[in-house]
Design a protein around this motif. Structure first.
Motif, PDB file in Angstrom:
ATOM      1  N   TRP A  19      44.065  51.016  29.865  1.00  0.00           N
ATOM      2  CA  TRP A  19      44.911  51.956  29.155  1.00  0.00           C
ATOM      3  C   TRP A  19      45.271  51.361  27.802  1.00  0.00           C
ATOM      4  CZ3 TRP A  19      49.624  52.373  26.892  1.00  0.00           C
ATOM      5  CH2 TRP A  19      50.091  53.673  26.658  1.00  0.00           C
ATOM      6  N   PRO A  20      45.291  52.062  26.733  1.00  0.00           N
ATOM      7  CA  PRO A  20      45.200  53.523  26.611  1.00  0.00           C
ATOM      8  C   PRO A  20      43.786  54.031  26.294  1.00  0.00           C
ATOM      9  CG  PRO A  20      45.973  52.618  24.539  1.00  0.00           C
ATOM     10  CD  PRO A  20      45.755  51.441  25.478  1.00  0.00           C
ATOM     11  N   PHE A  21      42.793  53.142  26.266  1.00  0.00           N
ATOM     12  CA  PHE A  21      41.463  53.534  25.804  1.00  0.00           C
ATOM     13  C   PHE A  21      40.483  53.902  26.913  1.00  0.00           C
ATOM     14  CE2 PHE A  21      43.158  50.663  22.516  1.00  0.00           C
ATOM     15  CZ  PHE A  21      43.236  51.588  21.479  1.00  0.00           C
ATOM     16  N   ARG A  22      40.829  53.652  28.175  1.00  0.00           N
ATOM     17  CA  ARG A  22      39.894  53.846  29.287  1.00  0.00           C
ATOM     18  C   ARG A  22      39.246  55.232  29.276  1.00  0.00           C
ATOM     19  NH1 ARG A  22      38.111  51.915  33.920  1.00  0.00           N
ATOM     20  NH2 ARG A  22      37.684  53.327  35.650  1.00  0.00           N
ATOM     21  N   GLY A  23      40.053  56.276  29.275  1.00  0.00           N
ATOM     22  CA  GLY A  23      39.528  57.647  29.318  1.00  0.00           C
ATOM     23  C   GLY A  23      38.617  57.949  28.135  1.00  0.00           C
ATOM     24  N   LEU A  24      39.031  57.533  26.956  1.00  0.00           N
ATOM     25  CA  LEU A  24      38.224  57.767  25.755  1.00  0.00           C
ATOM     26  C   LEU A  24      36.885  57.056  25.855  1.00  0.00           C
ATOM     27  CD1 LEU A  24      37.835  58.741  22.813  1.00  0.00           C
ATOM     28  CD2 LEU A  24      38.985  56.627  22.097  1.00  0.00           C
ATOM     29  N   PHE A  25      36.906  55.773  26.237  1.00  0.00           N
ATOM     30  CA  PHE A  25      35.653  55.010  26.316  1.00  0.00           C
ATOM     31  C   PHE A  25      34.716  55.580  27.372  1.00  0.00           C
ATOM     32  CE2 PHE A  25      37.637  50.877  24.478  1.00  0.00           C
ATOM     33  CZ  PHE A  25      37.571  51.418  23.205  1.00  0.00           C
ATOM     34  N   LEU A  26      35.245  56.032  28.497  1.00  0.00           N
ATOM     35  CA  LEU A  26      34.387  56.643  29.523  1.00  0.00           C
ATOM     36  C   LEU A  26      33.762  57.939  29.005  1.00  0.00           C
ATOM     37  CD1 LEU A  26      36.560  56.012  32.718  1.00  0.00           C
ATOM     38  CD2 LEU A  26      34.406  54.883  32.094  1.00  0.00           C
ATOM     39  N   ARG A  27      34.535  58.763  28.290  1.00  0.00           N
ATOM     40  CA  ARG A  27      33.995  60.008  27.719  1.00  0.00           C
ATOM     41  C   ARG A  27      32.954  59.732  26.636  1.00  0.00           C
ATOM     42  NH1 ARG A  27      39.067  61.591  28.852  1.00  0.00           N
ATOM     43  NH2 ARG A  27      40.004  61.218  26.848  1.00  0.00           N
ATOM     44  N   LEU A  28      33.089  58.587  25.970  1.00  0.00           N
ATOM     45  CA  LEU A  28      32.116  58.220  24.935  1.00  0.00           C
ATOM     46  C   LEU A  28      30.854  57.595  25.533  1.00  0.00           C
ATOM     47  CD1 LEU A  28      34.471  56.749  22.175  1.00  0.00           C
ATOM     48  CD2 LEU A  28      33.221  58.917  22.105  1.00  0.00           C
TER      49      LEU A  28
END
Length: 185
Positions: free
Chosen positions: A65-74
């Motif tokens: 967090w806070p980048f996990r969701g963004l990195f997975l979507r990328l």
């Protein structure tokens, strides 16, 4: 719209892209040299500009967090580098299960100077029977891309010689940190 915006950003910062589409629905995209934190945003902009969705392997500590969701979507694939977890086998299985999968790997495995490349990308491409895209960041010419696709021969020395020849004119952000193009003895 995202493609046009990414292309505009690259042009505004003075960068251009080179893109040769993959010869099939699966590949390993080798990216060298990798010496700077700037490689990631340039790679994301490149990926958004072209009609290929490239997954990328990154150390699992980035996926907090806070980048996990963004990195997975990328397209991020978290890799635990602290333990032997059978990552190569898992990625080979992923290639077998999916109809389409393009995986980007930096053979140096780090932005710091290394005296050799990690051979994981090589073993994955051979075992999965997929071509290897020669991706690069060239800071001298302000160009990012995947320009050429090769099929590995299985002869490590011949394939490494091909990589050395191709990457000879590509300049890293920090040239002194570019890893030697060879596998560990």
């Amino acid at each position: 719209m995202i493609s046009r915006l990414a292309n505009l950003i690259l042009r505004l910062i003075g960068w251009r892209t080179v893109y040769s589409p993959p010869p099939g629905p699966k590949s390993v995209v080798l990216v060298y040299p990798h010496t700077s934190n700037w490689d990631f945003p340039l790679g994301v902009l490149f990926n958004a500009t072209h009609p290929i969705f490239i997954h990328w392997a990154g150390k699992d500590t980035l996926f907090r967090w806070p980048f996990r969701g963004l990195f997975l979507r990328l397209g991020g694939v978290p890799i635990n580098r602290r333990e032997r977890t059978g990552m190569i086998g898992q990625l080979i299985d992923t290639f077998a299960r999916r109809e389409s999968f393009h995986l980007c790997i930096t053979p140096e495995g780090t932005r710091a100077k290394t005296d050799h490349w990690k051979s994981g990308f090589y073993r994955i491409a051979l075992a999965a029977g997929v071509p290897v895209g020669l991706g690069f960041f060239d800071f001298r010419n302000k160009c990012v891309g995947v320009e050429r696709w090769v099929t590995l021969s299985g002869n490590e020395e011949a394939d490494l010689a091909l990589f050395r020849a191709y990457y000879a004119d590509k300049t890293a952000c920090y040239p002194e940190k570019a890893g030697d193009i060879r596998f560990k003895s």
